[in-house]
Design a protein around this motif. Structure first.
Motif, PDB file in Angstrom:
ATOM      1  N   ARG A   1       0.844  -1.201   0.000  1.00  0.00           N
ATOM      2  CA  ARG A   1       0.000   0.000   0.000  1.00  0.00           C
ATOM      3  C   ARG A   1       0.869   1.238   0.000  1.00  0.00           C
ATOM      4  N   ALA A   2       0.411   2.252  -0.692  1.00  0.00           N
ATOM      5  CA  ALA A   2       1.142   3.514  -0.799  1.00  0.00           C
ATOM      6  C   ALA A   2       1.019   4.326   0.476  1.00  0.00           C
ATOM      7  N   LYS A   3       2.114   4.990   0.845  1.00  0.00           N
ATOM      8  CA  LYS A   3       2.122   5.880   1.997  1.00  0.00           C
ATOM      9  C   LYS A   3       2.153   7.343   1.565  1.00  0.00           C
ATOM     10  N   SER A   4       2.102   7.576   0.271  1.00  0.00           N
ATOM     11  CA  SER A   4       2.110   8.934  -0.270  1.00  0.00           C
ATOM     12  C   SER A   4       1.465   8.876  -1.650  1.00  0.00           C
ATOM     13  N   GLU A   5       1.639   9.898  -2.423  1.00  0.00           N
ATOM     14  CA  GLU A   5       1.150   9.872  -3.808  1.00  0.00           C
ATOM     15  C   GLU A   5       2.344   9.911  -4.736  1.00  0.00           C
TER      16      GLU A   5
ATOM     17  N   LYS B   1      -2.293   7.289  -5.040  1.00  0.00           N
ATOM     18  CA  LYS B   1      -2.413   8.226  -3.923  1.00  0.00           C
ATOM     19  C   LYS B   1      -2.261   7.472  -2.610  1.00  0.00           C
ATOM     20  N   ASN B   2      -2.075   8.198  -1.549  1.00  0.00           N
ATOM     21  CA  ASN B   2      -1.895   7.624  -0.226  1.00  0.00           C
ATOM     22  C   ASN B   2      -3.020   6.631   0.086  1.00  0.00           C
ATOM     23  N   GLY B   3      -2.633   5.440   0.508  1.00  0.00           N
ATOM     24  CA  GLY B   3      -3.601   4.414   0.876  1.00  0.00           C
ATOM     25  C   GLY B   3      -3.965   3.458  -0.236  1.00  0.00           C
TER      26      GLY B   3
END
Length: 117
Positions: free
Chosen positions: A29-33, A64-66
């Motif tokens: 999962r992304a922690k930023s964009e 994007k984040n999340g």
């Protein structure tokens, strides 16, 4: 490239491989964009280990984040053996792609950003 990266990370062995005999799954999962890059490398891990992937993004896609970038599942021993190398490649490549995109935005289309190295 991937074999060398895994050999460097695992070194003389992985104690966890001897202790685990299960199936597992994990999500990245992304922690930023930013911009996804490195997916083509990550796909090759299926040829080196007993894992499969579901990819929710492709190289060049914006995240994007999340956002869940991918899911990996299969033999827990293999998943644990590849996870750090896989994440390092994905983070490094996506970081470069995201920074390059920021430079492109700054030029407002007046310059062409080239990768010369």
């Amino acid at each position: 490239f991937l074999k060398n990266a895994l050999n460097e990370d695992i070194g003389r062995g992985d104690l966890a491989r001897r202790l685990i005999n299960k199936q597992a799954n994990a999500y990245v999962r992304a922690k930023s964009e930013g911009v996804v890059a490195g997916i083509e490398y990550i796909k090759q891990f299926s040829e080196l280990s007993q894992v499969k992937f579901d990819f929710y993004f492709e190289d060049g896609d914006f995240y994007k984040n999340g956002d869940t970038i991918l899911e990996v599942y299969g033999d827990a021993k293999d998943l644990l053996s590849i996870e750090r190398t896989m994440l390092n490649i994905l983070q490094h490549a996506s970081g470069i792609a995201s920074n390059a995109y920021e430079f492109v935005k700054l030029t407002e289309g007046k310059l062409k950003i080239l990768d010369t190295r």
